[in-house]
Design a protein around this motif. Structure first.
Motif, PDB file in Angstrom:
ATOM      1  N   ALA A  43     -22.627 -42.830  52.107  1.00 28.50           N
ATOM      2  CA  ALA A  43     -23.685 -42.296  51.243  1.00 28.50           C
ATOM      3  C   ALA A  43     -23.155 -41.132  50.405  1.00 28.50           C
ATOM      4  O   ALA A  43     -23.488 -40.998  49.227  1.00 28.50           O
ATOM      5  N   HIS A  45     -19.915 -40.508  49.521  1.00 30.25           N
ATOM      6  CA  HIS A  45     -18.854 -40.870  48.582  1.00 30.25           C
ATOM      7  C   HIS A  45     -19.183 -42.078  47.706  1.00 30.25           C
ATOM      8  O   HIS A  45     -18.481 -42.324  46.719  1.00 30.25           O
ATOM      9  N   GLN A  46     -20.205 -42.847  48.097  1.00 25.83           N
ATOM     10  CA  GLN A  46     -20.578 -44.057  47.360  1.00 25.83           C
ATOM     11  C   GLN A  46     -19.410 -45.029  47.220  1.00 25.83           C
ATOM     12  O   GLN A  46     -19.339 -45.792  46.255  1.00 25.83           O
ATOM     13  N   ASP A  47     -18.491 -44.998  48.196  1.00 25.48           N
ATOM     14  CA  ASP A  47     -17.324 -45.878  48.159  1.00 25.48           C
ATOM     15  C   ASP A  47     -16.760 -45.975  49.570  1.00 25.48           C
ATOM     16  O   ASP A  47     -16.190 -45.012  50.086  1.00 25.48           O
TER      17      ASP A  47
END
Length: 84
Positions: A43, A45-47
């Motif tokens: 959530a 780092h979105q990666d």
């Protein structure tokens, strides 16, 4: 009299007090804390590629659980076969 229509099988919504089945399954493994740490990292780092340490720790925990579970099931099967 008309009865109420059956609930749609595609309605996957849950009431607020109903626990998520995935959370329930993961809690049984003993790996829930690592799972939530991984979710927090993703959530943030979105990666997921930036969370490889967390991914690896969760994977190792789940593998250990699966190996232990296989051993337990094998022992149960062996015990059941011997008692016949």
């Amino acid at each position: 009299m008309a009865s109420a229509p059956p609930p749609s099988p595609h309605n996957r919504s849950r009431s607020e007090d109903e626990e998520d089945p995935v959370d329930t399954m993961i809690s049984k493994t003993g790996c829930a804390e690592l799972h939530y740490t991984l979710l927090d990292c993703m959530a943030e780092h979105q990666d997921w590629r930036k969370c490889q340490t967390e991914v690896q720790k969760f994977k190792e925990c789940m593998s250990a659980y699966q190996n232990t579970r296989k051993e337990q099931l094998l022992k149960q099967k062996t015990s059941a076969t011997e008692s016949v």
